[in-house]
Write a protein that holds these residues in place. Sequence first.
Motif, PDB file in Angstrom:
ATOM      1  N   GLU A   1       0.831  -1.207   0.000  1.00  0.00           N
ATOM      2  CA  GLU A   1       0.000   0.000   0.000  1.00  0.00           C
ATOM      3  C   GLU A   1       0.864   1.256   0.000  1.00  0.00           C
ATOM      4  O   GLU A   1       1.903   1.304   0.651  1.00  0.00           O
ATOM      5  CB  GLU A   1      -0.888  -0.011   1.245  1.00  0.00           C
ATOM      6  N   ILE A   2       0.407   2.255  -0.727  1.00  0.00           N
ATOM      7  CA  ILE A   2       1.053   3.574  -0.690  1.00  0.00           C
ATOM      8  C   ILE A   2       0.041   4.587  -0.156  1.00  0.00           C
ATOM      9  O   ILE A   2      -1.097   4.646  -0.622  1.00  0.00           O
ATOM     10  CB  ILE A   2       1.575   3.982  -2.091  1.00  0.00           C
ATOM     11  N   GLU A   3       0.427   5.317   0.886  1.00  0.00           N
ATOM     12  CA  GLU A   3      -0.410   6.420   1.364  1.00  0.00           C
ATOM     13  C   GLU A   3      -0.114   7.635   0.486  1.00  0.00           C
ATOM     14  O   GLU A   3       1.039   8.038   0.351  1.00  0.00           O
ATOM     15  CB  GLU A   3      -0.088   6.772   2.820  1.00  0.00           C
TER      16      GLU A   3
ATOM     17  N   ALA B   1       7.677   0.313  -2.555  1.00  0.00           N
ATOM     18  CA  ALA B   1       6.556  -0.537  -2.134  1.00  0.00           C
ATOM     19  C   ALA B   1       6.656  -1.913  -2.795  1.00  0.00           C
ATOM     20  O   ALA B   1       6.470  -2.949  -2.150  1.00  0.00           O
ATOM     21  CB  ALA B   1       5.230   0.126  -2.495  1.00  0.00           C
TER      22      ALA B   1
ATOM     23  N   ALA C   1       0.195   3.107 -10.180  1.00  0.00           N
ATOM     24  CA  ALA C   1      -0.065   2.121  -9.119  1.00  0.00           C
ATOM     25  C   ALA C   1      -0.502   0.785  -9.724  1.00  0.00           C
ATOM     26  O   ALA C   1      -0.147  -0.280  -9.219  1.00  0.00           O
ATOM     27  CB  ALA C   1      -1.119   2.657  -8.152  1.00  0.00           C
TER      28      ALA C   1
ATOM     29  N   VAL D   1       0.382  -1.742  -6.787  1.00  0.00           N
ATOM     30  CA  VAL D   1       0.386  -1.195  -5.436  1.00  0.00           C
ATOM     31  C   VAL D   1      -0.988  -0.565  -5.186  1.00  0.00           C
ATOM     32  O   VAL D   1      -1.566   0.055  -6.079  1.00  0.00           O
ATOM     33  CB  VAL D   1       1.500  -0.136  -5.276  1.00  0.00           C
TER      34      VAL D   1
ATOM     35  N   PHE E   1       4.158  10.857  -0.012  1.00  0.00           N
ATOM     36  CA  PHE E   1       3.804   9.442  -0.078  1.00  0.00           C
ATOM     37  C   PHE E   1       4.451   8.742   1.108  1.00  0.00           C
ATOM     38  O   PHE E   1       5.580   9.079   1.483  1.00  0.00           O
ATOM     39  CB  PHE E   1       4.297   8.822  -1.383  1.00  0.00           C
TER      40      PHE E   1
ATOM     41  N   VAL F   1       5.266   4.832   2.522  1.00  0.00           N
ATOM     42  CA  VAL F   1       5.259   3.394   2.293  1.00  0.00           C
ATOM     43  C   VAL F   1       6.026   2.746   3.442  1.00  0.00           C
ATOM     44  O   VAL F   1       7.205   3.059   3.642  1.00  0.00           O
ATOM     45  CB  VAL F   1       5.944   3.029   0.960  1.00  0.00           C
TER      46      VAL F   1
ATOM     47  N   ALA G   1       8.646   5.939  -4.626  1.00  0.00           N
ATOM     48  CA  ALA G   1       7.805   5.394  -3.550  1.00  0.00           C
ATOM     49  C   ALA G   1       7.146   4.089  -3.997  1.00  0.00           C
ATOM     50  O   ALA G   1       7.104   3.107  -3.239  1.00  0.00           O
ATOM     51  CB  ALA G   1       6.753   6.420  -3.132  1.00  0.00           C
ATOM     52  N   LEU G   2       6.660   4.062  -5.236  1.00  0.00           N
ATOM     53  CA  LEU G   2       6.023   2.847  -5.757  1.00  0.00           C
ATOM     54  C   LEU G   2       7.054   1.730  -5.917  1.00  0.00           C
ATOM     55  O   LEU G   2       6.784   0.562  -5.617  1.00  0.00           O
ATOM     56  CB  LEU G   2       5.339   3.144  -7.099  1.00  0.00           C
TER      57      LEU G   2
END
Lengths: 210, 210
Positions: free
Chosen positions: A12-14, A203, A35, A40, A183, A185, A199-200
Amino acid sequence: MHKNTSVKALPEIEFWFEFASNYSYLSVMRIEELARLYQVKIKWCPFLLGPIFKSLGWNTSPFVLQKNKGDYVWQDMARQAKKYGLAWTQPTQFPRSALLPMRVAAAYINVSWIADFCKAIMHINFVRDSDIDSATVVHQVLSDLALDANLILRDMESDGNKIKLRQQTELAMTKKIFGAPSFIVEGQLFWGDDRLEDALHFARGVYERN
Amino acid sequence: MHKNTSVKALPEIEFWFEFASNYSYLSVMRIEELARLYQVKIKWCPFLLGPIFKSLGWNTSPFVLQKNKGDYVWQDMARQAKKYGLAWTQPTQFPRSALLPMRVAAAYINVSWIADFCKAIMHINFVRDSDIDSATVVHQVLSDLALDANLILRDMESDGNKIKLRQQTELAMTKKIFGAPSFIVEGQLFWGDDRLEDALHFARGVYERN
């Protein structure tokens, strides 16, 4: 019997964003496709930048307070939007008040139409160059999504819903967020649309290792 | 007779950097290889960030003034250095005074050893985590490059050379530079190590069109 065949949940990514933030515009428009590519799950996390800027002693965006940086940002935005194939109009008012649509986003974080709602609001701010903080505008966006706009807007008047956005903003501060988009993670903070891919990627890496 | 066979000059990128700046470290280490790849000529432009921060009312780096952003920057730097395969040590002193090596860089912008000199100074600051603003350190770096360190350091005492760095910093302000690293291609400003590839891509595009 089938212990090892269980499917792992997606990482999950916030995604912490603000409708008033121009760099959030880029991420709101880009994150869904990316995503999907990285497999993700997105957790939509609207929050207000204003209180964070205030805690730094600023009464508005640093892009307004610092003239050279502000001038630069609009050149940069035009180039970034072109690079990503996104429509873009330099806003004639910046930053725009976004309280009402931010409240709607905070109240409906987990619904299926959250992405479409966010994209529609961002489009009005940064492509149509129009105000977004009005019941008329938000009503139209919700109606276009075939939602009961009257019901949702009536709900926004409740203290319970007003408080949700405030809580999101306090949570952002607890997480040491200082700008948008951001973001998170696995507890790691990534700041700026420039870091969305990083960030992705992170993740995905966590997912592969687990 | 051979009017159309003349070779076009390579496009140029102005590279504005500061030895005290951690994001400048990334660009100093990355720019040569990338510029070769894009076939773009680098113009090395050292300048002091301090006077620019002062003009904004800051007495040091925003990474020191804004605690959350400062904490973030070191996480980000570790990740960015890893991404680019660069050595990295979080400096125990930040920002480090860099006046003497900056003066040397400003005086020798056009020599063949400028890139090696800059990389060596950056390595001391951000890999060896040591001070860079001393005659001993700069002498060692110059000697390692087989240069006449005594001669160069004696030259740095002249008003003519002291003024060069001041002029570079004033020029940076004229060009509306507000942070480091920055890149300028055909009058267009690009800010931050994140924009190095964009700036080179833009330079190449200008070249292809001409």
